[in-house]
Design a protein around this motif. Structure first.
Motif, mmCIF file in Angstrom:
data_model
loop_
_atom_site.group_PDB
_atom_site.id
_atom_site.type_symbol
_atom_site.label_atom_id
_atom_site.label_comp_id
_atom_site.label_asym_id
_atom_site.label_seq_id
_atom_site.Cartn_x
_atom_site.Cartn_y
_atom_site.Cartn_z
ATOM 1 N N LEU A 296 39.299 38.162 19.729
ATOM 2 C CA LEU A 296 38.038 37.863 19.036
ATOM 3 C C LEU A 296 36.844 38.572 19.683
ATOM 4 C CD1 LEU A 296 38.523 34.061 18.230
ATOM 5 C CD2 LEU A 296 38.945 36.038 16.752
ATOM 6 N N GLU A 297 37.024 39.062 20.923
ATOM 7 C CA GLU A 297 35.931 39.752 21.625
ATOM 8 C C GLU A 297 35.915 41.253 21.327
ATOM 9 O OE1 GLU A 297 34.318 36.428 23.086
ATOM 10 O OE2 GLU A 297 33.552 38.478 23.408
ATOM 11 N N ILE A 298 36.983 41.764 20.701
ATOM 12 C CA ILE A 298 37.091 43.222 20.506
ATOM 13 C C ILE A 298 36.143 43.689 19.392
ATOM 14 C CG2 ILE A 298 38.638 45.146 19.924
ATOM 15 C CD1 ILE A 298 40.975 43.413 20.904
ATOM 16 N N GLN A 299 35.237 44.605 19.712
ATOM 17 C CA GLN A 299 34.303 45.143 18.719
ATOM 18 C C GLN A 299 35.001 46.269 17.964
ATOM 19 O OE1 GLN A 299 31.362 44.349 17.391
ATOM 20 N NE2 GLN A 299 31.825 46.113 16.058
ATOM 21 N N PRO A 300 35.284 46.128 16.663
ATOM 22 C CA PRO A 300 36.000 47.193 15.936
ATOM 23 C C PRO A 300 35.164 48.472 15.845
ATOM 24 C CG PRO A 300 35.650 45.267 14.517
ATOM 25 C CD PRO A 300 34.927 45.005 15.785
ATOM 26 N N LYS A 301 35.847 49.612 16.006
ATOM 27 C CA LYS A 301 35.179 50.915 15.836
ATOM 28 C C LYS A 301 35.588 51.519 14.491
ATOM 29 C CE LYS A 301 35.249 51.799 20.851
ATOM 30 N NZ LYS A 301 36.085 50.543 21.049
ATOM 31 N N ASP A 302 36.714 51.064 13.977
ATOM 32 C CA ASP A 302 37.257 51.603 12.730
ATOM 33 C C ASP A 302 37.806 50.450 11.883
ATOM 34 O OD1 ASP A 302 38.793 54.166 11.324
ATOM 35 O OD2 ASP A 302 39.936 52.284 11.259
ATOM 36 N N PRO A 303 37.550 50.440 10.567
ATOM 37 C CA PRO A 303 38.009 49.306 9.733
ATOM 38 C C PRO A 303 39.514 49.070 9.825
ATOM 39 C CG PRO A 303 36.529 50.744 8.487
ATOM 40 C CD PRO A 303 36.824 51.451 9.784
ATOM 41 N N HIS A 304 40.303 50.126 10.070
ATOM 42 C CA HIS A 304 41.766 49.983 10.099
ATOM 43 C C HIS A 304 42.323 50.092 11.519
ATOM 44 C CE1 HIS A 304 41.665 50.052 5.757
ATOM 45 N NE2 HIS A 304 40.955 51.169 5.787
ATOM 46 N N GLN A 305 41.462 49.806 12.490
ATOM 47 C CA GLN A 305 41.866 49.884 13.897
ATOM 48 C C GLN A 305 43.067 48.973 14.159
ATOM 49 O OE1 GLN A 305 38.417 49.446 16.335
ATOM 50 N NE2 GLN A 305 39.504 48.437 18.035
ATOM 51 N N ARG A 306 44.007 49.439 14.982
ATOM 52 C CA ARG A 306 45.205 48.643 15.305
ATOM 53 C C ARG A 306 45.031 47.956 16.669
ATOM 54 N NH1 ARG A 306 49.712 50.205 12.149
ATOM 55 N NH2 ARG A 306 49.375 52.115 10.945
ATOM 56 N N THR A 307 45.879 46.978 16.921
ATOM 57 C CA THR A 307 45.884 46.313 18.230
ATOM 58 C C THR A 307 47.248 45.682 18.460
ATOM 59 O OG1 THR A 307 44.895 44.584 19.617
ATOM 60 C CG2 THR A 307 45.070 44.120 17.262
ATOM 61 N N ALA A 308 47.620 45.498 19.720
ATOM 62 C CA ALA A 308 48.773 44.653 20.040
ATOM 63 C C ALA A 308 48.289 43.211 19.896
ATOM 64 C CB ALA A 308 49.252 44.924 21.465
ATOM 65 N N LEU A 309 49.223 42.267 19.706
ATOM 66 C CA LEU A 309 48.819 40.869 19.509
ATOM 67 C C LEU A 309 49.761 39.924 20.226
ATOM 68 C CD1 LEU A 309 47.059 38.689 18.039
ATOM 69 C CD2 LEU A 309 48.714 38.815 16.141
ATOM 70 N N TYR A 310 49.178 39.023 21.002
ATOM 71 C CA TYR A 310 49.885 37.927 21.659
ATOM 72 C C TYR A 310 49.087 36.681 21.303
ATOM 73 C CZ TYR A 310 51.825 41.766 24.491
ATOM 74 O OH TYR A 310 52.440 42.938 24.905
ATOM 75 N N ALA A 311 49.622 35.815 20.442
ATOM 76 C CA ALA A 311 48.838 34.684 19.923
ATOM 77 C C ALA A 311 49.665 33.414 19.917
ATOM 78 C CB ALA A 311 48.377 34.992 18.498
ATOM 79 N N GLY A 312 49.011 32.292 20.268
ATOM 80 C CA GLY A 312 49.705 31.020 20.229
ATOM 81 C C GLY A 312 49.160 30.020 21.217
ATOM 82 N N SER A 313 50.066 29.235 21.840
ATOM 83 C CA SER A 313 49.676 28.189 22.785
ATOM 84 C C SER A 313 48.939 28.781 23.969
ATOM 85 C CB SER A 313 50.913 27.426 23.234
ATOM 86 O OG SER A 313 51.554 26.856 22.110
#
Ligand code: FBP
Length: 328
Positions: A296-313
């Protein structure tokens, strides 16, 4: 006879409680209408022959499904009809889609049909969306919003008739569709602390392509948890919100074919990862990228920017975030 509270009634009370306007209701009505029509076309897709490839390729170089185009068209129609949207960013549109740039009030970031590997089999897919509001106090510069600037995010798991919505500082709520096609029974979702049901969800066929530290973390932890993976972010995350644990789509950095490496991750930040991270946070969880940075802190530079994701508990995400941040 048990009559349920409807989504509309729930949202009306929410708006009243926070002294908000009817504008958000109109936008949510548009998104719900879009989701219901997408579900109808998906459910009848096999018989109508709509589940194949369209022959087009999107900005990500991926083959576009006919259903992707149908879902995109339906969603843009309802967002336009709402008159409340400045512009939209969609996985299915290379460019930002200007809608009501003068009088619009919201920016909408969405993936109209997520989980493309499930489409041809009419298996669960997702309609993911994030909403941010224009600057009402000063000049609106139209900048791409970071997840922390969203005011709501949600997902419909299609064709299961379930809808999950996170509202800023007001929690994550789940709704189910009833016999009158109304979403009803608002149920607050808090990711369970009890680790009994916790699960890990990731594409196991990729595990040897993950960074070594991620592979080691999985080796140490996976014996403690169940493993579940449907290959549709919305469906996997829907289940994980109820059971707890962690969904992971790590960066691919050790692929035997270097061309298939994805050091920046696969999932898109604005309309996949941030949408999930927002629901996660409002449900008491957390979400980070490959460096252990809060999504949630990542400021997007491109509308289709990719990221790795680790989400949950939170406990699990904090644990792997330490590993991710450590050896950078
Ligand atoms: P699409 O938007 O192209 O469907 O990609 C996103 C997604 O399908 C997610 O829903 C899912 O979590 C992931 O990709 C599955 O990827 P893989 O098939 O590599 O496991």
């Amino acid at each position: 006879m048990r009559l349920e509270q409807t989504f509309t009634n729930f949202l009306l009370h929410h708006q009243e409680k926070y002294r908000r306007t009817y504008n958000f209701l109109i936008l949510m009505d548009a998104l719900i209408s879009a989701a219901k029509h997408i579900e109808h076309y998906y459910l009848t897709g096999a018989l109508k022959g709509n589940l194949g490839f369209s022959g087009d390729v999107n900005i990500h170089g991926e083959d576009v499904m006919q259903m992707d185009q149908i879902a995109q068209e339906i969603t843009i129609h309802y967002l336009r009809a709402s008159g409340r949207v400045i512009h939209a960013i969609s996985e299915e549109s290379d460019e930002i889609v200007p809608i009501n740039t003068e009088d619009g009030r919201y920016f909408v970031y969405f993936d109209p049909l997520d989980g493309s590997s499930n489409v041809q089999h009419t298996l669960p897919v997702g309609f993911l969306f994030g909403i941010a509001k224009r600057n009402l106090e000063g000049i609106e510069d139209g900048h791409l919003r970071a997840g922390k600037e969203y005011m709501a995010s949600g997902m419909f798991v299609i064709p299961t008739g379930t809808f999950t919505l996170a509202l800023k500082d007001a929690g994550t709520w789940r709704f189910h569709i009833d016999e009158t096609m109304e979403f009803v029974r608002p149920t607050r979702i808090i990711i369970p602390e009890n680790t009994e049901e916790w699960e890990l969800s990731f594409n196991s066929s990729n595990r040897l392509t993950f960074a070594e530290k991620v592979q080691n973390w999985i080796k140490q932890n996976e014996p403690n948890y169940a493993f579940r993976y449907l290959g549709s972010l919305a469906a996997d995350f829907h289940r994980l919100l109820s059971n707890g644990g962690m969904f992971m789509y790590p960066a691919i950095v050790n692929h035997p074919d270097p061309k298939k490496n994805r050091p920046q991750g696969k999932l898109r930040l604005m309309y996949e990862a941030a949408v999930v991270a927002y629901m996660c946070q409002e449900a008491g969880g957390s979400a980070v990228d490959e460096t252990g940075t809060q999504i949630l802190e990542i400021q997007p530079k491109d509308p289709h920017q990719r990221t790795a994701l680790y989400a949950g508990s939170k406990q699990l995400v904090d644990d792997i975030a330490k590993v991710l941040a450590h050896s950078q």
